[in-house]
Scaffold this motif. Structure first.
Motif, PDB file in Angstrom:
ATOM      1  N   ALA A 425      39.767  40.831  26.429  1.00 53.28           N
ATOM      2  CA  ALA A 425      38.578  40.702  27.268  1.00 53.28           C
ATOM      3  C   ALA A 425      37.339  41.341  26.650  1.00 53.28           C
ATOM      4  O   ALA A 425      37.423  42.264  25.845  1.00 53.28           O
ATOM      5  N   THR A 426      36.189  40.844  27.091  1.00 52.39           N
ATOM      6  CA  THR A 426      34.917  41.502  26.793  1.00 52.39           C
ATOM      7  C   THR A 426      34.756  42.731  27.669  1.00 52.39           C
ATOM      8  O   THR A 426      34.354  43.796  27.217  1.00 52.39           O
ATOM      9  N   PHE A 427      35.112  42.562  28.945  1.00 50.92           N
ATOM     10  CA  PHE A 427      35.141  43.661  29.902  1.00 50.92           C
ATOM     11  C   PHE A 427      36.585  44.158  29.968  1.00 50.92           C
ATOM     12  O   PHE A 427      37.493  43.397  30.287  1.00 50.92           O
ATOM     13  N   ALA A 428      36.814  45.430  29.651  1.00 55.99           N
ATOM     14  CA  ALA A 428      38.190  45.900  29.471  1.00 55.99           C
ATOM     15  C   ALA A 428      38.633  46.951  30.469  1.00 55.99           C
ATOM     16  O   ALA A 428      39.740  47.478  30.343  1.00 55.99           O
ATOM     17  N   ASP A 429      37.842  47.235  31.484  1.00 55.52           N
ATOM     18  CA  ASP A 429      38.166  48.317  32.419  1.00 55.52           C
ATOM     19  C   ASP A 429      38.981  47.776  33.590  1.00 55.52           C
ATOM     20  O   ASP A 429      38.554  47.812  34.746  1.00 55.52           O
ATOM     21  N   PHE A 430      40.161  47.238  33.299  1.00 55.36           N
ATOM     22  CA  PHE A 430      41.048  46.732  34.357  1.00 55.36           C
ATOM     23  C   PHE A 430      42.463  46.664  33.802  1.00 55.36           C
ATOM     24  O   PHE A 430      42.692  46.741  32.592  1.00 55.36           O
ATOM     25  N   ASP A 431      43.423  46.529  34.705  1.00 56.75           N
ATOM     26  CA  ASP A 431      44.820  46.377  34.326  1.00 56.75           C
ATOM     27  C   ASP A 431      45.167  44.897  34.202  1.00 56.75           C
ATOM     28  O   ASP A 431      44.609  44.053  34.919  1.00 56.75           O
ATOM     29  N   PRO A 432      46.108  44.530  33.341  1.00 62.03           N
ATOM     30  CA  PRO A 432      46.522  43.125  33.227  1.00 62.03           C
ATOM     31  C   PRO A 432      47.036  42.588  34.558  1.00 62.03           C
ATOM     32  O   PRO A 432      47.626  43.315  35.361  1.00 62.03           O
ATOM     33  N   PHE A 433      46.815  41.301  34.788  1.00 63.69           N
ATOM     34  CA  PHE A 433      47.317  40.672  36.013  1.00 63.69           C
ATOM     35  C   PHE A 433      47.483  39.180  35.774  1.00 63.69           C
ATOM     36  O   PHE A 433      46.974  38.614  34.797  1.00 63.69           O
ATOM     37  N   TRP A 434      48.203  38.551  36.696  1.00 68.31           N
ATOM     38  CA  TRP A 434      48.420  37.102  36.667  1.00 68.31           C
ATOM     39  C   TRP A 434      47.592  36.420  37.757  1.00 68.31           C
ATOM     40  O   TRP A 434      47.404  36.961  38.846  1.00 68.31           O
ATOM     41  N   GLU A 435      47.157  35.214  37.435  1.00 71.87           N
ATOM     42  CA  GLU A 435      46.546  34.302  38.412  1.00 71.87           C
ATOM     43  C   GLU A 435      47.273  32.967  38.291  1.00 71.87           C
ATOM     44  O   GLU A 435      47.403  32.420  37.192  1.00 71.87           O
ATOM     45  N   PHE A 436      47.748  32.451  39.425  1.00 71.12           N
ATOM     46  CA  PHE A 436      48.453  31.179  39.438  1.00 71.12           C
ATOM     47  C   PHE A 436      47.640  30.169  40.245  1.00 71.12           C
ATOM     48  O   PHE A 436      47.215  30.450  41.367  1.00 71.12           O
ATOM     49  N   VAL A 437      47.441  29.011  39.655  1.00 62.70           N
ATOM     50  CA  VAL A 437      46.629  27.945  40.234  1.00 62.70           C
ATOM     51  C   VAL A 437      47.537  26.770  40.558  1.00 62.70           C
ATOM     52  O   VAL A 437      48.359  26.379  39.709  1.00 62.70           O
ATOM     53  N   SER A 438      47.406  26.192  41.749  1.00 59.70           N
ATOM     54  CA  SER A 438      48.229  25.025  42.057  1.00 59.70           C
ATOM     55  C   SER A 438      47.538  24.120  43.060  1.00 59.70           C
ATOM     56  O   SER A 438      47.153  24.549  44.147  1.00 59.70           O
ATOM     57  N   GLY A 439      47.393  22.871  42.695  1.00 59.62           N
ATOM     58  CA  GLY A 439      46.809  21.832  43.524  1.00 59.62           C
ATOM     59  C   GLY A 439      46.640  20.595  42.639  1.00 59.62           C
ATOM     60  O   GLY A 439      46.950  20.639  41.449  1.00 59.62           O
ATOM     61  N   PRO A 440      46.182  19.488  43.186  1.00 62.53           N
ATOM     62  CA  PRO A 440      45.941  19.272  44.608  1.00 62.53           C
ATOM     63  C   PRO A 440      47.234  18.935  45.335  1.00 62.53           C
ATOM     64  O   PRO A 440      48.219  18.522  44.721  1.00 62.53           O
ATOM     65  N   ASP A 452      36.704  31.160  30.797  1.00 60.02           N
ATOM     66  CA  ASP A 452      35.642  32.098  30.443  1.00 60.02           C
ATOM     67  C   ASP A 452      36.281  33.352  29.848  1.00 60.02           C
ATOM     68  O   ASP A 452      37.235  33.898  30.410  1.00 60.02           O
ATOM     69  N   PRO A 453      35.774  33.900  28.728  1.00 59.97           N
ATOM     70  CA  PRO A 453      36.463  34.995  28.046  1.00 59.97           C
ATOM     71  C   PRO A 453      36.248  36.376  28.650  1.00 59.97           C
ATOM     72  O   PRO A 453      36.883  37.336  28.201  1.00 59.97           O
ATOM     73  N   THR A 454      35.404  36.529  29.643  1.00 56.98           N
ATOM     74  CA  THR A 454      34.997  37.857  30.100  1.00 56.98           C
ATOM     75  C   THR A 454      36.184  38.752  30.449  1.00 56.98           C
ATOM     76  O   THR A 454      36.235  39.919  30.071  1.00 56.98           O
ATOM     77  N   PHE A 455      37.154  38.223  31.214  1.00 54.92           N
ATOM     78  CA  PHE A 455      38.309  39.022  31.637  1.00 54.92           C
ATOM     79  C   PHE A 455      39.558  38.733  30.813  1.00 54.92           C
ATOM     80  O   PHE A 455      40.674  39.074  31.227  1.00 54.92           O
ATOM     81  N   GLY A 456      39.391  38.097  29.666  1.00 56.29           N
ATOM     82  CA  GLY A 456      40.508  37.907  28.744  1.00 56.29           C
ATOM     83  C   GLY A 456      41.626  37.024  29.240  1.00 56.29           C
ATOM     84  O   GLY A 456      42.802  37.366  29.053  1.00 56.29           O
ATOM     85  N   PRO A 457      41.333  35.853  29.847  1.00 56.77           N
ATOM     86  CA  PRO A 457      42.429  35.006  30.336  1.00 56.77           C
ATOM     87  C   PRO A 457      43.096  34.234  29.201  1.00 56.77           C
ATOM     88  O   PRO A 457      42.470  33.844  28.222  1.00 56.77           O
ATOM     89  N   GLU A 458      44.379  34.011  29.393  1.00 50.26           N
ATOM     90  CA  GLU A 458      45.149  33.131  28.516  1.00 50.26           C
ATOM     91  C   GLU A 458      45.855  32.107  29.386  1.00 50.26           C
ATOM     92  O   GLU A 458      46.527  32.460  30.367  1.00 50.26           O
ATOM     93  N   ALA A 459      45.683  30.830  29.060  1.00 45.78           N
ATOM     94  CA  ALA A 459      46.377  29.767  29.793  1.00 45.78           C
ATOM     95  C   ALA A 459      47.795  29.661  29.250  1.00 45.78           C
ATOM     96  O   ALA A 459      48.051  29.021  28.232  1.00 45.78           O
TER      97      ALA A 459
END
Length: 512
Positions: A425-440, A452-459
């Motif tokens: 991430a560009t912004f590094a003051d956080f702990d790793p976490f998961w986000e799950f997307v599902s639809g429609p 967006d690279p700000t929070f360091g996501p990996e698909a």
């Protein structure tokens, strides 16, 4: 109180050219009146929502002023039923009504039976039955599904394909509850009777008068919610699985924000705040949402589900700044009060897993023309725009050492697993976490969006269509499932297609 939201013989004939008998059989709507009868009719089934350890909110609708009467029992024989007197269902709420069922044992199957009684007591409707499981206490496991986006992009109830069949697949998974992640209706997407697909096949829509134009009046917004409940799969699911419902944009109009003035020619009412107020009223009338549990009386609220699970339902629509606000300056998507409620609630929670139900993804760039609709501003570097507020949430959670936070969402019409890490991430003051997307769940399929690279996501996983707005026939409908094991507290997520087949799975071990 029979309105354009009740099926008429003419409407059935419009369902893709089917004869009235064939259309009625395809839709299996014995409880929807084709003409006014001598006794009340419960027109759109029964639903439960906002389940707790001792009960849930029960919903129904009648075709005329009538008293809602309920029996509650521990088994389907109703031999030892408790009888409850519910509200009078009147035109003031479009014939809808709800009753809070309480004083029930935790973690138990509950059966209910609902009738509508004429105000003079002389006639009663045919009963409708359903069931749900109260929230557990202790180390019991839990399973829930989530998805969003229903009847969008011109894809409505198609009798030829059996209606909204993803609901049938979800019901087969026997979830404890369903988290509806927004876009519960598409009030801005009118339907036409048939759509010719690129390969020459014809998609046929059931069309009601309310679905022939964009919703602007209160009655038209009510008709949007009524439409989905004409589907037998939706009604069967709602009768057996309690929902936790949030909204996003299409309950009102695409990509809306408070204070917006529309320039769309199809709208006579241009003030989004006026449209949103009407949509919110219809939303609360037609969804099994307990307004008393909402912090602000609108949407955002929290639920505990045993020792292992607590759910925090967000409203990322009502308090956001304009999509045209500067992308490099601090922005708002939650508002100060909701952001504080979220971090304080997560910090206090003793649940093994804290699920944040977001109606917008964090790291996907979602444009609104040349503006930005979602959280991510699409720019490299430090957080800007609405990212600034999310950075504050993530920073606070890290400093308070809040562990095992998982985000779930829908919105973008495909399914994906995103892992966020300060190492990328560009912004590094956080702990790793998961986000799950599902639809429609039943709408046009799109994607994938740019990360967006700000929070360091990996698909880590993506299942998206090869081109935009594929119909539900093409295999890109999705729902997610989270299953928490009682003895170990391990969380397994499955990203499923519309038939219920697992496309990707991952088991997460809780941090201690």
């Amino acid at each position: 109180m029979t309105t354009d939201r009740s099926l008429t013989r003419r409407t059935l004939l419009r369902a893709g050219g089917l004869g009235a008998g064939a259309a009625a059989a395809a839709l299996a709507l014995p409880e929807v009146a084709l003409a006014r009868t001598s006794r009340p009719v419960l027109t759109h089934g029964v639903q439960t929502g906002d389940v707790t350890t001792d009960g849930a909110l029960l919903w129904t609708r009648a075709d005329r002023p009538a008293r809602m009467l309920v029996e509650v029992a521990p088994d389907p024989t109703f031999r030892h039923a408790r009888r409850l007197r519910g509200p009078v269902l009147t035109p003031a709420t479009d014939g809808t009504g709800r009753l809070r069922l309480d004083h029930l044992p935790p973690g138990r199957e509950v059966h209910y039976r609902v009738v509508a009684e004429d105000l003079d007591g002389r006639g009663r409707s045919e009963p409708l039955v359903g069931s749900f499981r109260t929230a557990p206490v202790g180390r019991a496991g839990a399973r829930f599904t989530w998805s969003g986006d229903v009847a969008g992009q011109g894809w409505g109830i198609n009798p030829d394909m059996g209606g909204m069949t993803a609901y049938r697949a979800m019901l087969a998974r026997r979830p404890d509850f369903f988290l509806h992640s927004g876009d519960t209706v598409y009030a801005d997407n009118p339907l036409v009777e048939s759509v010719t697909l690129p390969d020459g096949r014809v998609w046929r829509n059931l069309v009601t008068p309310a679905k022939t134009k964009v919703a602007e009046t209160l009655d038209e917004y009510r008709g949007q919610f009524a439409y989905n409940l004409l589907d037998e799969n939706v009604r069967a699911f709602a009768a057996r699985v309690p929902s936790v419902v949030q909204w996003d944009d299409h309950e009102v109009v695409n990509n809306w924000y408070p204070g917006e003035i529309l320039d769309l020619p199809q709208y006579t009412e241009k003030r989004v705040d006026v449209l949103a107020a009407r949509a919110l009223r219809a939303f609360h009338e037609w969804q099994p949402i307990d307004r008393h549990r909402s912090v602000d009386g609108r949407i955002y609220r929290g639920f505990r589900y045993g020792r292992h699970l607590e759910v925090f339902v967000l409203d990322m629509r009502s308090y956001k700044d304009a999509n045209t606000s500067p992308r490099d300056q601090p922005g708002v998507v939650l508002g100060a009060r909701q952001a504080r409620w979220l971090v304080d609630g997560l910090s206090r929670s003793t649940a093994t897993w804290k699920i944040v139900a977001a109606d917008l993804p964090i790291g996907l760039t979602v444009p609104d023309g040349t503006a930005i609709e979602g959280v991510a501003n699409g720019l490299p570097g430090a957080p800007g725009g609405r990212e600034h507020e999310l950075a504050g949430v993530l920073r606070t959670l890290a400093r308070r050492r809040v562990r095992n936070v998982v985000w779930v969402t829908a919105d973008v019409h495909y399914t994906a697993a995103h892992h966020y890490s300060p190492d990328r991430a560009t912004f590094a003051d956080f702990d790793p976490f998961w986000e799950f997307v599902s639809g429609p769940l039943h709408a046009g399929a799109f994607g994938p969006n740019t990360l967006d690279p700000t929070f360091g996501p990996e698909a880590v996983f993506v299942h998206a269509p090869p081109r935009a707005n594929l119909s539900p026939l093409e295999g890109f409908q999705h729902f997610g499932e989270i299953d928490i094991d009682g003895p170990t507290g391990e969380l397994t997520v499955h990203l499923r297609d519309g038939r219920g087949e697992a496309l990707w799975s991952r088991t997460l071990v809780p941090s201690r």
